[in-house]
Design an enzyme around this catalytic site. Structure first.
Site, PDB file in Angstrom:
ATOM      1  CG  HIS A 119      51.444  36.618  42.981  1.00  0.00           C
ATOM      2  ND1 HIS A 119      51.956  35.266  42.808  1.00  0.00           N
ATOM      3  CD2 HIS A 119      50.112  36.676  42.398  1.00  0.00           C
ATOM      4  CE1 HIS A 119      51.005  34.569  41.921  1.00  0.00           C
ATOM      5  NE2 HIS A 119      50.061  35.439  41.614  1.00  0.00           N
TER       6      HIS A 119
ATOM      7  CG  HIS B 185      53.787  30.512  43.198  1.00  0.00           C
ATOM      8  ND1 HIS B 185      53.937  30.509  41.910  1.00  0.00           N
ATOM      9  CD2 HIS B 185      53.649  31.747  43.746  1.00  0.00           C
ATOM     10  CE1 HIS B 185      54.416  31.451  41.643  1.00  0.00           C
ATOM     11  NE2 HIS B 185      54.242  32.493  42.451  1.00  0.00           N
TER      12      HIS B 185
ATOM     13  CD  GLU C 234      55.278  34.418  45.248  1.00  0.00           C
ATOM     14  OE1 GLU C 234      54.548  35.145  44.681  1.00  0.00           O
ATOM     15  OE2 GLU C 234      56.315  33.790  44.828  1.00  0.00           O
TER      16      GLU C 234
ATOM     17  CD  GLU D  93      54.367  40.150  42.403  1.00  0.00           C
ATOM     18  OE1 GLU D  93      54.690  39.622  43.536  1.00  0.00           O
ATOM     19  OE2 GLU D  93      54.369  39.443  41.413  1.00  0.00           O
TER      20      GLU D  93
END
Length: 321
Positions: A203, A111, A148, A285
């Site tokens: 992430h 992101h 995040e 993650e």
């Protein structure tokens, strides 16, 4: 991240259970990786493998003073440890002489902190080989508003510093140096164009409370449209196994109790960042931002340094063969 979105639609399988005191971690297949061993779960809670993947991401709010970005774009450290300053643009500094001299690593911070201001642009559809999906999303956040996108960029800065000390040339797909994105297809192309020896996309998940732990996402075998991962499946698995093994050892964090069957490894064929890659690439993650115990780790600067160290050691192990 478990919101409906570009490169992170929830994985189909959600299983496994973690006991209150210990977790027996599955021994990873040798391509040269150390065994997992047994992890003593912190907190002694009885985490159940509840259905995950449904929590929508909240619009990221400005993090608290211990984790908010500075004007220069990097998150300040917590508990007094060093937090490497960000550089703009995202090219690496001159590499030091070390064991990774001549190696190129691309770090993909998931992101972009400013995606939230460009929803129309990130919602446009791009081709990921097997289907079309949104360019990108805003990402998820902790319940207290730590985004995040801030987490991933902070870990990326720490990871870059560690790898450059080993002599690697390091490139970031974004460093808060563009208004939004890049889109998931462009993220893959950046690694391809760099002829990277390894790419890691960072992430944090947005699953339900009680779902804890990290998992590494590996590319499945895809040959459709512009996507052809057949040549990178094996080396990407070797990279992912090493990253997962080092991550659990350095951070003391157990593999996910809600996906991956307790192995910390998940194979997927729906992610454009993997489908369109022509070089070894994995996603990690690092934890679940919507669980209070995981969130306490993810918002700790000291733990983020451990996370970067774990990822770094996995990359170094992979690149040194």
């Amino acid at each position: 991240m478990s919101y409906t979105g570009p490169d992170f639609d929830p994985p189909p399988e959600r299983r496994s259970r973690r006991g209150p005191l210990t977790v027996a971690l599955a021994a990873l297949v040798c391509g040269g990786l150390l065994g997992w061993g047994v992890y003593a779960a912190t907190g002694g809670t009885d985490d159940k493998g509840a259905q995950a993947g449904g929590s929508p991401s909240a619009a990221p709010r400005t993090p608290s003073a211990t984790s908010s970005p500075t004007a220069g774009g990097s998150s300040p450290s917590a508990e007094g440890e060093e937090s490497p300053a960000s550089r703009t643009p995202s090219a690496s500094a001159p590499a030091a002489v070390g064991p990774l001299e001549g190696k190129v690593v691309v770090i993909d911070p998931g992101h972009n902190p400013t995606n939230v201001k460009h929803t129309a642009e990130i919602n446009r559809q791009v081709d990921v080989g097997t289907h079309r999906k949104e360019c990108d999303t805003t990402g998820t956040s902790t319940n207290d508003g730590y985004a995040e996108a801030e987490f991933t960029l902070d870990v990326a800065h720490r990871l870059r510093a560690l790898l450059e000390r080993q002599g690697a040339t390091v490139k970031l797909t974004q460093d808060r140096d563009r208004p939004y994105g890049p889109c998931v297809d462009e993220r893959a192309r950046i690694g391809n164009a760099a002829k990277a020896d390894a790419v890691v996309s960072i992430h944090a998940d947005g699953s339900g409370a009680g779902n804890r732990g990290f998992h590494v996402i590996l590319p499945g075998s895809v040959n459709e449209g512009e996507a052809d991962t057949r040549a990178i499946v094996a080396p990407s698995r070797a990279l992912g196994e090493r990253v997962a093994g080092s991550f659990v050892r350095v951070t003391g964090t157990a593999p996910s109790n809600y996906t991956g069957g307790g192995t910390g490894l998940v194979t997927r064929k729906d992610l454009g960042g993997l489908n369109l890659s022509t070089v070894p690439k994995v996603f990690i993650e690092c934890g679940n931002m919507r669980d209070s115990k995981d969130a306490a780790l993810l918002t700790s600067g000291a733990w983020r340094q451990k996370a970067a160290q774990g990822i770094s050691e996995g990359i170094v192990s992979f690149l040194r063969g």
